[in-house]
Design a protein around this motif. Sequence first.
Motif, PDB file in Angstrom:
ATOM      1  N   THR A  88      59.569  21.266  50.205  1.00 51.40           N
ATOM      2  CA  THR A  88      59.226  19.581  49.917  1.00 51.40           C
ATOM      3  C   THR A  88      60.307  18.912  49.479  1.00 51.40           C
ATOM      4  OG1 THR A  88      56.521  20.204  49.582  1.00 51.40           O
ATOM      5  CG2 THR A  88      57.280  18.303  48.715  1.00 51.40           C
ATOM      6  N   THR A  89      60.296  17.883  49.852  1.00 49.00           N
ATOM      7  CA  THR A  89      61.477  16.987  49.181  1.00 49.00           C
ATOM      8  C   THR A  89      60.928  15.835  48.518  1.00 49.00           C
ATOM      9  OG1 THR A  89      62.874  17.766  51.136  1.00 49.00           O
ATOM     10  CG2 THR A  89      63.609  15.590  49.695  1.00 49.00           C
ATOM     11  N   THR A  90      61.237  15.498  47.338  1.00 48.51           N
ATOM     12  CA  THR A  90      60.514  14.247  46.638  1.00 48.51           C
ATOM     13  C   THR A  90      61.198  12.947  46.887  1.00 48.51           C
ATOM     14  OG1 THR A  90      62.174  14.302  44.614  1.00 48.51           O
ATOM     15  CG2 THR A  90      60.128  15.978  44.694  1.00 48.51           C
ATOM     16  N   ALA A  91      60.926  11.988  46.361  1.00 47.97           N
ATOM     17  CA  ALA A  91      61.398  10.644  46.717  1.00 47.97           C
ATOM     18  C   ALA A  91      62.944  10.611  45.981  1.00 47.97           C
ATOM     19  CB  ALA A  91      60.638   9.554  46.099  1.00 47.97           C
ATOM     20  N   GLU A  92      62.959  11.386  45.017  1.00 43.56           N
ATOM     21  CA  GLU A  92      64.292  11.530  44.204  1.00 43.56           C
ATOM     22  C   GLU A  92      65.122  12.524  44.720  1.00 43.56           C
ATOM     23  OE1 GLU A  92      61.187  11.781  42.556  1.00 43.56           O
ATOM     24  OE2 GLU A  92      61.332   9.640  42.061  1.00 43.56           O
ATOM     25  N   HIS A  93      64.889  13.018  45.943  1.00 41.68           N
ATOM     26  CA  HIS A  93      65.598  14.038  46.811  1.00 41.68           C
ATOM     27  C   HIS A  93      65.656  15.395  46.382  1.00 41.68           C
ATOM     28  CE1 HIS A  93      66.458  10.529  49.106  1.00 41.68           C
ATOM     29  NE2 HIS A  93      67.136   9.880  47.890  1.00 41.68           N
ATOM     30  N   GLU A  94      65.122  15.788  45.293  1.00 41.40           N
ATOM     31  CA  GLU A  94      64.814  16.819  44.714  1.00 41.40           C
ATOM     32  C   GLU A  94      64.001  17.788  45.671  1.00 41.40           C
ATOM     33  OE1 GLU A  94      66.069  16.431  40.173  1.00 41.40           O
ATOM     34  OE2 GLU A  94      63.924  16.886  40.499  1.00 41.40           O
ATOM     35  N   THR A  95      64.036  19.154  45.437  1.00 42.58           N
ATOM     36  CA  THR A  95      63.254  20.153  46.677  1.00 42.58           C
ATOM     37  C   THR A  95      62.663  21.028  45.707  1.00 42.58           C
ATOM     38  OG1 THR A  95      65.084  21.528  47.119  1.00 42.58           O
ATOM     39  CG2 THR A  95      65.091  19.680  48.062  1.00 42.58           C
ATOM     40  N   SER A  96      61.620  21.593  46.484  1.00 39.50           N
ATOM     41  CA  SER A  96      60.932  22.794  45.713  1.00 39.50           C
ATOM     42  C   SER A  96      60.075  23.555  47.031  1.00 39.50           C
ATOM     43  CB  SER A  96      59.878  22.614  44.900  1.00 39.50           C
ATOM     44  OG  SER A  96      58.976  21.622  45.152  1.00 39.50           O
ATOM     45  N   THR A  97      59.696  24.746  46.863  1.00 45.31           N
ATOM     46  CA  THR A  97      58.951  25.307  47.889  1.00 45.31           C
ATOM     47  C   THR A  97      57.691  25.950  47.257  1.00 45.31           C
ATOM     48  OG1 THR A  97      59.869  27.433  47.608  1.00 45.31           O
ATOM     49  CG2 THR A  97      61.135  25.869  49.104  1.00 45.31           C
ATOM     50  N   LEU A  98      56.485  25.983  48.013  1.00 48.85           N
ATOM     51  CA  LEU A  98      55.171  26.664  47.723  1.00 48.85           C
ATOM     52  C   LEU A  98      54.786  27.208  49.086  1.00 48.85           C
ATOM     53  CD1 LEU A  98      53.412  24.369  44.985  1.00 48.85           C
ATOM     54  CD2 LEU A  98      54.399  26.671  44.621  1.00 48.85           C
ATOM     55  N   GLN A  99      54.544  28.369  49.253  1.00 46.79           N
ATOM     56  CA  GLN A  99      54.272  28.859  50.700  1.00 46.79           C
ATOM     57  C   GLN A  99      53.322  30.170  50.605  1.00 46.79           C
ATOM     58  OE1 GLN A  99      58.342  28.795  50.920  1.00 46.79           O
ATOM     59  NE2 GLN A  99      58.605  30.935  50.378  1.00 46.79           N
ATOM     60  N   GLU A 100      52.209  29.710  49.895  1.00 43.24           N
ATOM     61  CA  GLU A 100      51.130  30.695  50.407  1.00 43.24           C
ATOM     62  C   GLU A 100      50.060  30.194  50.976  1.00 43.24           C
ATOM     63  OE1 GLU A 100      48.273  33.571  47.404  1.00 43.24           O
ATOM     64  OE2 GLU A 100      48.911  31.709  46.467  1.00 43.24           O
ATOM     65  N   PRO A 101      49.506  30.553  52.172  1.00 41.37           N
ATOM     66  CA  PRO A 101      49.795  31.849  52.481  1.00 41.37           C
ATOM     67  C   PRO A 101      51.044  32.140  53.462  1.00 41.37           C
ATOM     68  CG  PRO A 101      48.060  30.935  53.762  1.00 41.37           C
ATOM     69  CD  PRO A 101      48.393  29.823  52.885  1.00 41.37           C
ATOM     70  N   TYR A 102      51.813  31.000  53.922  1.00 42.12           N
ATOM     71  CA  TYR A 102      52.918  31.114  54.674  1.00 42.12           C
ATOM     72  C   TYR A 102      53.473  29.704  54.370  1.00 42.12           C
ATOM     73  CZ  TYR A 102      49.484  28.692  57.657  1.00 42.12           C
ATOM     74  OH  TYR A 102      48.442  27.981  58.365  1.00 42.12           O
ATOM     75  N   GLY A 103      54.796  29.551  55.139  1.00 43.86           N
ATOM     76  CA  GLY A 103      55.510  28.307  54.928  1.00 43.86           C
ATOM     77  C   GLY A 103      56.924  28.688  54.809  1.00 43.86           C
ATOM     78  N   ALA A 104      57.497  29.679  54.262  1.00 45.11           N
ATOM     79  CA  ALA A 104      59.025  30.171  54.318  1.00 45.11           C
ATOM     80  C   ALA A 104      59.680  29.649  55.461  1.00 45.11           C
ATOM     81  CB  ALA A 104      58.818  31.486  53.956  1.00 45.11           C
ATOM     82  N   PHE A 105      58.968  29.954  56.582  1.00 43.10           N
ATOM     83  CA  PHE A 105      59.533  29.654  57.900  1.00 43.10           C
ATOM     84  C   PHE A 105      59.926  28.393  58.110  1.00 43.10           C
ATOM     85  CE2 PHE A 105      55.148  28.413  58.606  1.00 43.10           C
ATOM     86  CZ  PHE A 105      55.222  27.159  59.338  1.00 43.10           C
ATOM     87  N   THR A 106      59.725  27.129  57.025  1.00 44.39           N
ATOM     88  CA  THR A 106      60.068  26.028  57.103  1.00 44.39           C
ATOM     89  C   THR A 106      61.503  25.652  56.909  1.00 44.39           C
ATOM     90  OG1 THR A 106      59.226  25.424  54.799  1.00 44.39           O
ATOM     91  CG2 THR A 106      57.891  24.952  56.944  1.00 44.39           C
ATOM     92  N   TRP A 107      62.193  26.660  56.239  1.00 47.17           N
ATOM     93  CA  TRP A 107      63.633  26.834  55.645  1.00 47.17           C
ATOM     94  C   TRP A 107      64.218  27.871  55.950  1.00 47.17           C
ATOM     95  CZ3 TRP A 107      64.644  29.564  51.031  1.00 47.17           C
ATOM     96  CH2 TRP A 107      63.827  30.067  50.383  1.00 47.17           C
ATOM     97  N   TYR A 108      63.868  29.167  56.324  1.00 52.35           N
ATOM     98  CA  TYR A 108      64.634  29.958  56.811  1.00 52.35           C
ATOM     99  C   TYR A 108      64.068  31.035  57.754  1.00 52.35           C
ATOM    100  CZ  TYR A 108      62.417  33.573  53.274  1.00 52.35           C
ATOM    101  OH  TYR A 108      61.597  34.076  52.481  1.00 52.35           O
ATOM    102  N   ALA A 109      64.745  31.843  58.698  1.00 48.37           N
ATOM    103  CA  ALA A 109      64.116  32.638  59.572  1.00 48.37           C
ATOM    104  C   ALA A 109      63.697  33.735  58.744  1.00 48.37           C
ATOM    105  CB  ALA A 109      65.217  32.852  60.750  1.00 48.37           C
ATOM    106  N   VAL A 110      62.168  34.152  59.068  1.00 48.05           N
ATOM    107  CA  VAL A 110      61.553  35.091  58.168  1.00 48.05           C
ATOM    108  C   VAL A 110      60.249  35.716  58.918  1.00 48.05           C
ATOM    109  CG1 VAL A 110      60.113  33.265  57.217  1.00 48.05           C
ATOM    110  CG2 VAL A 110      60.373  35.058  55.906  1.00 48.05           C
ATOM    111  N   ASN A 111      60.297  36.989  58.338  1.00 44.08           N
ATOM    112  CA  ASN A 111      58.851  37.523  59.008  1.00 44.08           C
ATOM    113  C   ASN A 111      57.852  37.115  57.739  1.00 44.08           C
ATOM    114  OD1 ASN A 111      57.465  39.439  60.766  1.00 44.08           O
ATOM    115  ND2 ASN A 111      57.606  40.980  59.101  1.00 44.08           N
ATOM    116  N   ASP A 112      56.974  35.994  58.099  1.00 47.89           N
ATOM    117  CA  ASP A 112      56.184  35.392  57.046  1.00 47.89           C
ATOM    118  C   ASP A 112      55.107  36.083  57.085  1.00 47.89           C
ATOM    119  OD1 ASP A 112      56.034  33.638  55.158  1.00 47.89           O
ATOM    120  OD2 ASP A 112      56.035  31.644  56.596  1.00 47.89           O
ATOM    121  N   GLN A 113      54.835  37.192  56.543  1.00 48.13           N
ATOM    122  CA  GLN A 113      53.629  37.882  56.216  1.00 48.13           C
ATOM    123  C   GLN A 113      53.614  38.735  55.032  1.00 48.13           C
ATOM    124  OE1 GLN A 113      52.527  40.496  59.409  1.00 48.13           O
ATOM    125  NE2 GLN A 113      54.360  41.578  59.315  1.00 48.13           N
TER     126      GLN A 113
END
Length: 488
Positions: A177-202
């Motif tokens: 997720t990217t904010t309007a201030e161009h800061e970022t964070s990640t929350l990826q349960e049950p999946y979602g890591a694949f949005t920023w790196y190549a992963v076995n997302d399970q």
Amino acid sequence: MTRSAGLVAAAACCLALAACAGQSIGGGAVPQRSSGAPTSSPSNTAPAGDLAIARNDTRADSVYPEFGDPLVDALHYDLDLTWAPDGDRLTARETLTFRATGDAPRIPLDFNEQLTISSATVDGAPAEVSVEGNDLTVAHAVVADRQYVLVLEYSGSPVSAPAPSQRADFSQGVGWTTTAEHETSTLQEPYGAFTWYAVNDQPSDKALYDFTLTAPAPMSGVANGVLASSTTEGGRSVNTWHLAEPASSYLVTVAFGDYQHTDLASASGVPIQVWADADGDPLPGDTAKTPAAIDWLENLLGPYPFDSFGVLVVDNESGMETQTMITLGDSTYSLSEAVLVHEAAHHWYGDTVTPADWSDVWMNEGMAMYLQGMWEAEQEGTTMLSKTDDWAVFESDLRAESGPPGAFDPTRFGDGNIYYGPALMWQELRERIGDKRFFEVLREWPAREANGTSDRREYVDWIEQTTGEELSDFFDDWLLDENTPERD
């Protein structure tokens, strides 16, 4: 995981992620900017060391089979990420060390077509890649039980993916997720890591991680584990992080922002950092009470199972038990003492011992919910029986709406059915086997399964062996029945 206070206030019976909490703690700490020297060093160095701790018996997930592939057993991810806020652009070099679990003509991973791969090698040799939707295929044959090193270079502007949930705090999606201030964070349960790196997302595939996070100062990068080094040179900050214990991809976090951090410690000596907005309170909400949360849980569950603990405050209204560095939204509820302990409790139930399949997420949330209730009962001067009586009033509605805790509706991930029903189940088990054996079970399971994964069958079999009770029907009734079982 937790959800926003507004959701809880509006519909407590339909919202699931409540938290545990601890007791207050005195004393303070001097805030430091993230460009300062690291406060501790990694306990080992991956991948040079033995990667056996990250070897897994992978499986296809029964709830979300489209993510992850049991052919890949990820052992170590080295993620070198550079964030450019002026264009919201991520430039990355990823080195994935993995074991193939079978013979195959290609390597399957989860990735996002928003990002463009410019280079790919396997064991140093160029490899062709293709990305379709959320599926990455690397054209390189693999042989069972052999180890490989995949190196990818890629760039682009990551975006979140739709969440399989009806919860309001999932409305922004999962992953990056990217904010309007161009800061970022990640929350990826049950999946979602694949949005920023190549992963076995399970969840069944736990791996070690190292991060090199670069951004224009005063921004800096925060991730799981121990801050191994922190420098600022040429107008750029570089933070390196080392996670010495294997983690499932849903428990990984990376954030870029303008942060300050404060060093704390639990009574037992667990090093704690709180990372918060550089322009705000260095210890927002109840984060100063984080050491007490760890103390309260250690008293019940035994020693904290990792090298370090941290709190990362980001711009959202949710919370997540990201391993060793919990991610909390910048809201009164998310930063409450209750949520702190809930997310810390997951480090025993969810992080060190992780469900091998998403159908068993009740193993995490039911216990964290139960521990929350224990803490709340202490604070309120009431009993746990009284607390569970209150929950029982609405538990059947949750089960009817979202399915049984162990067979929930896949489109309603994270609803209250996976929290309150299993919490009631734990109270029933406590009354059935007595406090002594119950708290032995609570304490011994995460220690026995440290850094591993488990499923319902394995867990129930172990509880039966430990208690000497026949409990298969008991657990089946509570976890799989469409109707709430009768309580004693």
